[in-house]
Motif scaffolding. Sequence first.
Motif, short mmCIF file in Angstrom:
data_model
loop_
_atom_site.label_atom_id
_atom_site.label_comp_id
_atom_site.label_asym_id
_atom_site.label_seq_id
_atom_site.Cartn_x
_atom_site.Cartn_y
_atom_site.Cartn_z
N PRO A 247 -6.17 -10.68 -4.02
CA PRO A 247 -5.82 -10.28 -5.32
C PRO A 247 -4.92 -8.46 -5.64
O PRO A 247 -6.36 -7.55 -4.75
CB PRO A 247 -7.01 -10.30 -6.36
N ARG A 248 -3.83 -7.96 -6.13
CA ARG A 248 -3.27 -6.79 -6.02
C ARG A 248 -4.71 -5.66 -6.90
O ARG A 248 -4.86 -5.14 -6.77
CB ARG A 248 -2.76 -7.06 -6.95
N ARG A 249 -5.92 -5.98 -8.26
CA ARG A 249 -5.85 -5.41 -8.73
C ARG A 249 -7.35 -4.84 -7.58
O ARG A 249 -7.73 -3.72 -8.24
CB ARG A 249 -6.97 -6.09 -9.90
N GLU A 250 -7.45 -6.07 -6.84
CA GLU A 250 -9.10 -5.86 -5.74
C GLU A 250 -8.74 -4.78 -5.04
O GLU A 250 -10.10 -3.53 -4.93
CB GLU A 250 -9.47 -6.90 -5.12
N ALA A 251 -7.24 -5.28 -4.17
CA ALA A 251 -6.71 -4.56 -3.54
C ALA A 251 -7.31 -2.55 -3.82
O ALA A 251 -6.90 -1.36 -3.01
CB ALA A 251 -5.71 -4.40 -2.98
N THR B 145 3.05 -0.50 -10.65
CA THR B 145 4.28 -0.66 -9.80
C THR B 145 3.92 -0.27 -8.49
O THR B 145 4.54 -1.03 -7.81
CB THR B 145 5.15 0.46 -10.73
N GLN B 146 3.18 0.85 -8.36
CA GLN B 146 4.02 1.54 -6.51
C GLN B 146 3.24 -0.27 -5.95
O GLN B 146 3.38 -0.56 -4.60
CB GLN B 146 3.35 2.36 -6.58
N LEU C 275 -2.65 -1.72 1.79
CA LEU C 275 -2.43 -2.54 0.52
C LEU C 275 -1.13 -3.96 1.33
O LEU C 275 -1.36 -5.04 1.01
CB LEU C 275 -1.39 -1.99 -0.40
N THR C 276 -0.09 -3.23 1.91
CA THR C 276 0.71 -4.49 2.94
C THR C 276 -0.32 -5.40 4.11
O THR C 276 -0.01 -6.73 2.94
CB THR C 276 1.41 -3.57 3.76
N TYR D 272 3.56 -5.35 -2.45
CA TYR D 272 3.27 -7.60 -3.14
C TYR D 272 4.13 -7.86 -3.10
O TYR D 272 4.28 -9.10 -2.62
CB TYR D 272 1.95 -7.35 -4.33
N ASN D 273 4.80 -7.43 -3.20
CA ASN D 273 6.17 -7.60 -3.76
C ASN D 273 6.86 -8.84 -2.47
O ASN D 273 8.06 -9.37 -2.13
CB ASN D 273 7.94 -7.04 -4.70
N HIS D 274 7.08 -6.98 -1.20
CA HIS D 274 8.02 -6.91 -0.12
C HIS D 274 6.55 -8.53 0.37
O HIS D 274 7.55 -9.04 1.37
CB HIS D 274 7.94 -5.96 0.83
#
Length: 67
Positions: A32-36, A46-47, A23-24, A52-54
């Motif tokens: 995209p987050r959903r794809e990952a 949330t996890q 994920l990192t 992604y926020n980092h």
Amino acid sequence: MTSLTTILYLATRPAHGLRSGYLTGAANLSIPRREAMQQSLHKSVTQAATYYNHAERKQGRAARLLI
């Protein structure tokens, strides 16, 4: 990080590190987050968002002030 570097990095990590590292790496590559999350099998948005926020903080304009 290049894609090859990311893959080599992930190959050396234990199971948890592999999923979080994936994920990192995906966040750093602007996938995209959903794809990952579909690939990493993370169910918690949330996890996943923490990785992604980092990555977003490291790539943001404010981070460039530190360089």
